[in-house]
Every structure is written in C-alpha cells, then in structure tokens.
Design an enzyme around this catalytic site. Structure first.
Site, PDB file in Angstrom:
ATOM      1  N   LYS A   1      22.050  23.040  45.380  1.00  0.00           N
ATOM      2  CA  LYS A   1      22.269  23.599  44.001  1.00  0.00           C
ATOM      3  C   LYS A   1      23.170  25.160  44.336  1.00  0.00           C
ATOM      4  O   LYS A   1      22.623  25.674  45.115  1.00  0.00           O
ATOM      5  CB  LYS A   1      20.776  23.921  43.304  1.00  0.00           C
ATOM      6  CG  LYS A   1      20.603  24.349  41.851  1.00  0.00           C
ATOM      7  CD  LYS A   1      19.194  24.333  41.460  1.00  0.00           C
ATOM      8  CE  LYS A   1      19.268  24.629  40.154  1.00  0.00           C
ATOM      9  NZ  LYS A   1      19.593  25.846  39.812  1.00  0.00           N
TER      10      LYS A   1
ATOM     11  N   HIS B   1      27.609  29.653  16.434  1.00  0.00           N
ATOM     12  CA  HIS B   1      26.270  29.515  16.506  1.00  0.00           C
ATOM     13  C   HIS B   1      25.811  28.483  17.688  1.00  0.00           C
ATOM     14  O   HIS B   1      24.978  27.662  17.406  1.00  0.00           O
ATOM     15  CB  HIS B   1      26.089  28.746  15.234  1.00  0.00           C
ATOM     16  CG  HIS B   1      26.188  29.706  13.858  1.00  0.00           C
ATOM     17  ND1 HIS B   1      25.470  30.504  13.605  1.00  0.00           N
ATOM     18  CD2 HIS B   1      27.416  29.847  13.297  1.00  0.00           C
ATOM     19  CE1 HIS B   1      25.937  31.112  12.411  1.00  0.00           C
ATOM     20  NE2 HIS B   1      27.321  30.571  12.357  1.00  0.00           N
TER      21      HIS B   1
END
Length: 462
Positions: free
Chosen positions: A320, A184
């Site tokens: 990035k 989950h």
C-alpha cells in the site's frame, strides 16, 4: 541549584538567583519562573528580528550622539550575534508570557548587555544602554513586522514562485491529456489536465500578488512610539534612523509608521497578513485534496494520476502506498487556519494604547509563514513535479462520459439530449452509439460534435 551553579543578581524588585552560565539576567529569570506554560520559546525568526532591532537602535542612538561610540559598537556586535542565532539557547521565555512581550524584550536587553560587556571597556546596562529610546511596546510590534517581512521576502515568495513555475510546467506538458471534469463530484464535460493544473497555478499567482500588496503595510514600523505612541524618552529622529538602518541591513525598504498609536495599539497588518496566509492555506488544501482524489485507487478509486511513491503506506497491508505529501500539506493548511483564528482574537485585544497578545501573534504568524513556505516547496517537488497521468484510463472514462451529450444540445435540444444521456448511462453504452439511434446525425457530424479535445476549447459546435 547548588551554590556554584548560580549567581545572585538584582533588579528593581530585589535579588534573584540566575544560572551561572546563563547570559540572561534577573528579569528574564523572573519570566522563566512566572510562565511555565507551554515549553514553547519565541520563534527563531522573532529572535533574529529582535537582534536586528537592537542593532539598529544602538546604531541610531550612536548617530544621534546619545550613545558613546564604544558602547554603540559593542551593542551592535552583540546584537548581530543574537540575530545570527548564536545564542538562541539563552532565549527561553515562554510564548505565553506578558502580553506586551516585555519579558522577551528584557531577555534580549540582558543577553546583549552581557555579551557587549565582554567586548567593551565601559559597563553597558541592559536598560539604560541597550534599551535606550525604546519600550517593549514599540520594540515587539516592530520585531513582529521585521520578522514577518523577512520571512515573506526570503522564504514565502520564493517558495510560491517555485510552486507556480512547477505547476505551469506541468500544465504545459499535460495539456494534451483530456479527462472528465467534475462538478459536485459528479461527471461533467471534458477538460484538459493541463487546464486543471493551470487553475492551481493561477491560485498561487494570485496569492503571490496578495502578499506583495500586504508588504507595503508590513514594512511600516512602530519604532519610535515608545510607551504609548507619543515618543516619550526618545529622539524624534530615532524611529526613522532605525528604519533606515534596518533597510540597509536586510535589503527591505522599512519606513516609520504614519501613526505610532495605531501601530502599537493594534495588530491590523499582522491580522491582514494572517488572513492572506489563510487564503493560501485554503488554496493549498484544495490543490492537495484534488491530488488525493485524482490519485485514489489504484483499482477502486479515480486513478486518474499516479503520485510518486515515497514510503510504505501501511504497517499491515503490504504494497500500500499513500499520498503522504498532499496529506501533510492539508494538515499544514488546517494548522494555519487555526493560527489565523487565534490571531484574529489576538488582534481584538488592543486595549487602549497597547495590544496585549503580541507574543501569540508573533508565534502564530511566523509559524504560519514558515509552514506554508515549506509546504509549498514540498508539494511542488515531491508531488506535482512527479505526478504521472494515467492516460488510457482517462481516455476510456471520457469516451464513456454521458455528459458529452451537452455538446449536442445546440443541435438536438436539451430534452432529446437528456434522453440520450439517461439511456447511455442505463445501458452502459457510449453517447455516440445512442445518438446514432435517437437522432439523424451522420457519423461525420457526431465526430465533429463529440471531439473531446475540441470540447475543452469551449464554443458552440452546432
């Protein structure tokens, strides 16, 4: 077109202008003018298969004494040029054409006839000679099976084997790295990174097995059914000879179908293969997304692994770097799932004795095969092979994991375990620290019960 740029040809519907340099003839030209839809020509893999089918058909007719040897040899030579990709520019018919693929079959007949006429001392007709004993209705389903079988054999299965071997190697060399598993998306018990990667390898191994099973049906060919599956206007041994010749040329054990009516009116095997491609797409999407999650960060994400830095990730944020290969693989998977939906609709379009969405089936099925083959190799070579586990970060997360209390519940009970887990989470302390306060367990017992590496081997530690 200026007068010198075209020639006038005729077919059963009359005269038509055809570009002077085109190898195709009037029926192909009519299709070009009738279907200006997508600009997508039929795939290279399909044209290759179509050339091979025409090669085998000429050989079969020659062996049966129906086609004179000089004609058969000239047609076969031209057909192999088509199969080899030398004349792809002369196959311009749009994917979205007549549903039987008749226009593509006629395109092949006309191109091969024109090429063969250059090689032969006798005239060769696209229909009477190149198409002898055939119909678009059995040629196109046969070409779909041949093209798909070649791609499965030559591209997909080798690519999956490569990906599986890379995954298995990485599972071995990361098998001593313990991390927190997740259910989950929430922290669960520890797992070894090698175990996690071995799960991906098992998914790929199962995919390989599924495609192997599907091949048994994919190699069965419709050729010999002609117009409606009854074999009208062809020799009863023609289909079998075509299958044998195709097997000799490709190394794949093709055989005639047991029922031409079913093979021409339905595309059940193509639908089956597409379904297996969808399963593989779903597996690759899962693996790609796991990699993206595990690589997320480097500071505010999970940061469990570092994927190879392949290119700058932003036009505005310097430094990035993004997980570009898993993202590309996920998009491939989405496309394949969409292709499968269209193939499912196309498979339902077998009206009585003919499926009338064959070109769509060919395009989508072959695109899916090639996309997944290339995506599997890309994922293996530019993501999985170079991933690096962030060992210290993983170990720290395991040490803080409140779910470690699960290993103690056979000794202390579920309710006491829940108390310890809640305190550990609320106070930001380890399970070991809280367990010392909440239980009578010794340090030695806690060491044994909370050994993270041992916990990944299962079993009761009480």
């Amino acid at each position: 077109m200026a007068e010198q740029d075209y020639r006038v040809e005729h077919d059963s519907m009359g005269e038509l202008r055809v570009p002077q340099r085109a190898l195709w003839g009037p029926q192909t030209q009519r299709a070009i003018e009738n279907f200006p839809l997508s600009g997508l020509a039929m795939p290279r893999a399909f044209i290759r298969a179509l050339g091979l089918v025409k090669w085998a058909a000429a050989g079969a007719n020659g062996e049966l004494g129906l086609l004179p040897s000089p004609k058969a040899r000239a047609i076969q030579s031209a057909a192999l040029e088509v199969a080899g990709g030398r004349h792809d520019a002369h196959f311009p018919v749009d994917v979205f054409q007549t549903g039987s693929g008749t226009s593509s079959n006629m395109n092949a007949n006309e191109v091969i006839a024109r090429l063969a006429n250059r090689k032969s001392q006798v005239p060769i007709h696209p229909l009477d000679d190149v198409n002898m004993g055939q119909s678009s209705n059995d040629v196109v389903p046969t070409a779909i099976h041949v093209a798909a079988a070649l791609l499965v054999t030559e591209e997909l299965l080798p690519a999956l084997a490569h990906l599986r071997k890379i995954l298995e190697a990485r599972a071995t060399d990361t098998d001593n790295v313990v991390k927190t598993a997740r259910t989950h998306l929430m922290d669960a018990m520890p797992i070894r990174l090698g175990q996690e990667i071995s799960g991906w390898a098992a998914q790929i191994a199962l995919a390989e097995a599924r495609f192997g099973e599907c091949m048994a049906r994919l190699v069965r060919l419709a050729q010999g059914g002609t117009a409606v599956g009854t074999g009208i206007n062809t020799h009863p041994r023609f289909g079998g000879k075509v299958a044998v010749l195709l097997g000799e040329q490709t190394g794949i054990a093709f055989a005639p179908t047991d029922n031409c009516v079913a093979a021409m009116s339905s595309q059940d095997t193509a639908v089956e293969l597409s379904g297996q491609l969808r399963v593989l797409a779903v597996a690759l999407m899962k693996i790609a997304n796991d990699l993206r999650w595990m690589n997320s960060g480097p500071l505010a994400g999970l940061a469990e692994i570092t994927l190879p830095a392949l290119q700058p990730g932003s036009s505005i944020m310097p430094g990035k770097v993004n997980p570009v290969v898993p993202e590309a693989v996920a998009m491939v998977a989405a496309q394949v799932i969409g292709n499968d939906a269209a193939i499912a609709v196309a498979g339902q379009s077998g009206n009585f004795q003919l499926n009338v969405m064959l070109p769509l089936v060919a395009h989508n099925l072959l695109q899916s095969l090639q996309l997944l083959s290339r995506a599997s190799r890309l994922l293996a070579d530019k993501a999985v092979a170079g991933l690096q586990p962030n060992r210290e970060h993983l170990a720290a997360a395991v040490d803080r994991n409140p779910m470690l209390v699960t290993a103690m519940t056979p000794v202390i009970g579920y309710e006491k375990g829940a108390v310890i887990a809640r305190r550990a989470y609320a106070e930001g302390r380890s399970i070991r620290e809280i367990a010392r306060e909440e239980t009578d367990l010794t340090d030695a017992e806690l060491d044994r019960l909370l050994d993270a590496l041992e916990l990944t081997r299962g079993g009761i530690k009480g």
